[in-house]
Scaffold this active site. Sequence first.
Site, PDB file in Angstrom:
ATOM      1  N   LYS A   1     -15.748 -10.096   8.093  1.00 50.43           N
ATOM      2  CA  LYS A   1     -14.618 -10.780   7.457  1.00 50.43           C
ATOM      3  C   LYS A   1     -15.048 -12.056   6.721  1.00 50.43           C
ATOM      4  CE  LYS A   1     -10.943  -8.259   8.018  1.00 50.43           C
ATOM      5  NZ  LYS A   1     -10.058  -7.876   6.909  1.00 50.43           N
TER       6      LYS A   1
ATOM      7  N   CYS B   1      -8.440  -2.117   3.894  1.00 50.08           N
ATOM      8  CA  CYS B   1      -8.309  -3.325   4.728  1.00 50.08           C
ATOM      9  C   CYS B   1      -9.553  -3.619   5.562  1.00 50.08           C
ATOM     10  CB  CYS B   1      -7.070  -3.257   5.612  1.00 50.08           C
ATOM     11  SG  CYS B   1      -6.845  -1.703   6.407  1.00 50.08           S
TER      12      CYS B   1
ATOM     13  N   GLU C   1       0.833  -1.206   0.000  1.00 51.40           N
ATOM     14  CA  GLU C   1       0.000   0.000   0.000  1.00 51.40           C
ATOM     15  C   GLU C   1       0.873   1.263   0.000  1.00 51.40           C
ATOM     16  OE1 GLU C   1      -4.184  -0.120   1.843  1.00 51.40           O
ATOM     17  OE2 GLU C   1      -2.940   0.877   3.325  1.00 51.40           O
TER      18      GLU C   1
ATOM     19  N   GLU D   1     -13.682 -12.910  -5.801  1.00 51.55           N
ATOM     20  CA  GLU D   1     -12.346 -12.524  -6.282  1.00 51.55           C
ATOM     21  C   GLU D   1     -11.232 -12.870  -5.287  1.00 51.55           C
ATOM     22  OE1 GLU D   1     -14.970 -10.605  -5.839  1.00 51.55           O
ATOM     23  OE2 GLU D   1     -14.505  -8.741  -4.795  1.00 51.55           O
TER      24      GLU D   1
ATOM     25  N   SER E   1      -7.267   1.775  -2.457  1.00 50.59           N
ATOM     26  CA  SER E   1      -6.058   1.011  -2.743  1.00 50.59           C
ATOM     27  C   SER E   1      -6.476  -0.350  -3.274  1.00 50.59           C
ATOM     28  CB  SER E   1      -5.258   0.832  -1.448  1.00 50.59           C
ATOM     29  OG  SER E   1      -4.366  -0.262  -1.582  1.00 50.59           O
TER      30      SER E   1
ATOM     31  N   GLU F   1     -16.043 -10.930   3.402  1.00 47.05           N
ATOM     32  CA  GLU F   1     -14.858 -10.643   2.590  1.00 47.05           C
ATOM     33  C   GLU F   1     -14.213 -11.935   2.093  1.00 47.05           C
ATOM     34  OE1 GLU F   1     -11.227  -9.409   4.658  1.00 47.05           O
ATOM     35  OE2 GLU F   1     -10.970  -7.850   3.164  1.00 47.05           O
TER      36      GLU F   1
ATOM     37  N   GLU G   1       2.146   1.731  -3.389  1.00 44.28           N
ATOM     38  CA  GLU G   1       1.051   2.207  -4.250  1.00 44.28           C
ATOM     39  C   GLU G   1       0.810   3.705  -4.028  1.00 44.28           C
ATOM     40  OE1 GLU G   1      -2.638   0.139  -3.597  1.00 44.28           O
ATOM     41  OE2 GLU G   1      -3.654   1.209  -5.222  1.00 44.28           O
TER      42      GLU G   1
ATOM     43  N   CYS H   1     -10.644  -2.017  14.862  1.00 43.69           N
ATOM     44  CA  CYS H   1     -10.996  -3.441  15.066  1.00 43.69           C
ATOM     45  C   CYS H   1     -11.070  -3.846  16.541  1.00 43.69           C
ATOM     46  CB  CYS H   1      -9.997  -4.335  14.356  1.00 43.69           C
ATOM     47  SG  CYS H   1      -9.890  -4.011  12.595  1.00 43.69           S
TER      48      CYS H   1
END
Length: 488
Positions: A250, A191, A171, A258, A211, A253, A174, A395
């Site tokens: 999560k 994230c 990241e 993908e 990102s 996710e 990037e 979190c």
Amino acid sequence: MKTTDCTDPVIHIDPTLCTGCRRCAEVCPVDAIEGLPGEPQTVNADRCVICGQCVQICSVYASDWAGSSPQEGAARRLERIQERDMPADIREPLFAAYYSYNLNKVADMMTKPGQFRIVQCAPAIRVSLAEEFGMPFGTLTPGKMAAALRRLGFDRVYDTNFGADVTIMEEGTELIRRVTEGGPLPMFTSCCPAWVRFAEIEYPDLLDHLSSCKSPMQMLGALIKSYGAQLDEVEPANIYSVAIMPCTCKQFECDRPEMESDGYRDVDEVLTTRELAYWIKQRGIDFANLPDEEFDSPLGQYSGAGSIFGVTGGVMEAAIRTGYELLTNEKLPKLQLDFVRGEEGIRVAEVQVGKLQLKVAVVAGLQHAYQLLDRVQAGECDYHFIEVMGCPAGCISGGGQPKLMLEKHRIEAYRARKSSIYGHDAAHQVRKSHENPHIIKLYDEFLGEPLGHVSHHLLHTTFQQRGPGKQSRSSTISTKGDTGYSIH
Ligand code: SF4
Ligand code: SF4
């Protein structure tokens, strides 16, 4: 291989228990809870970003069922336990708002022969798990957690914090590329899956600002079945990979189509902190008296920067520690970056990094994201980098963390967990992701370079529009600002 389906609702409200108090609606950042006061509420699954804050706050539970005999009451409880896919012997109260459990699935899979079982644990678990065993808020127990996971049958105990170090490498690179090669800016972190889902539903026109990095959990999952499989000389097809997360989003996710590489799912299943605690209790493991054990090497060895991902502002602080040194070739004079630490919904700062005046913002809680995103949409936001975490303190306050009924306990717990995470970082000898020797080795031996061909294939992803655009409220809140901050 498991089929993916990230469309199943995760968050539910039991209409037979809900009293319509609407405390859940007050904390929902996207107005996804629908219903009249005093009547059972429902979750609009198309709008819900699965942050689990409604599950955390719900205080209505079934102690008994009015007018039922003890046998009828027990039968009705069992029916609900089965609906929630909870273990049949679970003892905790059944609250009206709940999330679907995965523990039965994982416990079943652990008994299948011929598998190499690997687990990873998020940064925020080690400062909250002990609370489920009666220890004070924020007690830090990475060693006991590693020991417990081995006793539950895992062959390797790895650490999402290592994935966080990899995230910073990718990241950070990037960001530097976007700043030097013309954007698009601002770049947002990616994230937190609740934040990503929020952007996909409410601001799909801004998705190219996110990102392209997968989250630390998904990055580590992809590395476990590639680099890790090579080191352990096991077939990726035989790896069963579980992630322990503080987060109710999560699993969504993990199930995104993908999130796989070379035909293998990055992560097979996710458990929350509460599910792990229950599993440890169910197996009769004496958590409090376990000896401390180490995480396995190399994918369990992390820097202090990796550990602060668990708290709001942590990703930004970790990124600046690395970005500053990569851009300037100078040592960062001070590692504790107080300007990104704090409890406000939005924190902003300007940081002198060499010749660049880097403008950054940190958003904690999605209700605060509208304000910045509206400005980005209008072309009025000149920040370079924005961290967004869905939960109010990051979190450590996730929907899958130990449930606390009282507001004063939540405040106390979040502060204690945060302080514990920062203490854990300060105790590390290596506190910058790019100085973690296992990260250096990973790039030398396997990945090549950040944003290189292998990284692109394993560690980066795409996003998809999930809604017509903004439908819910805007927020206007005060911003804590610190302009002209110079790291000297
Ligand atoms: S999980 Fe989060 S977004 Fe979904 S209904 Fe609950 S509070 Fe709202
Ligand atoms: S802040 Fe953390 S726990 Fe909360 S939704 Fe995002 S990733 Fe999950």
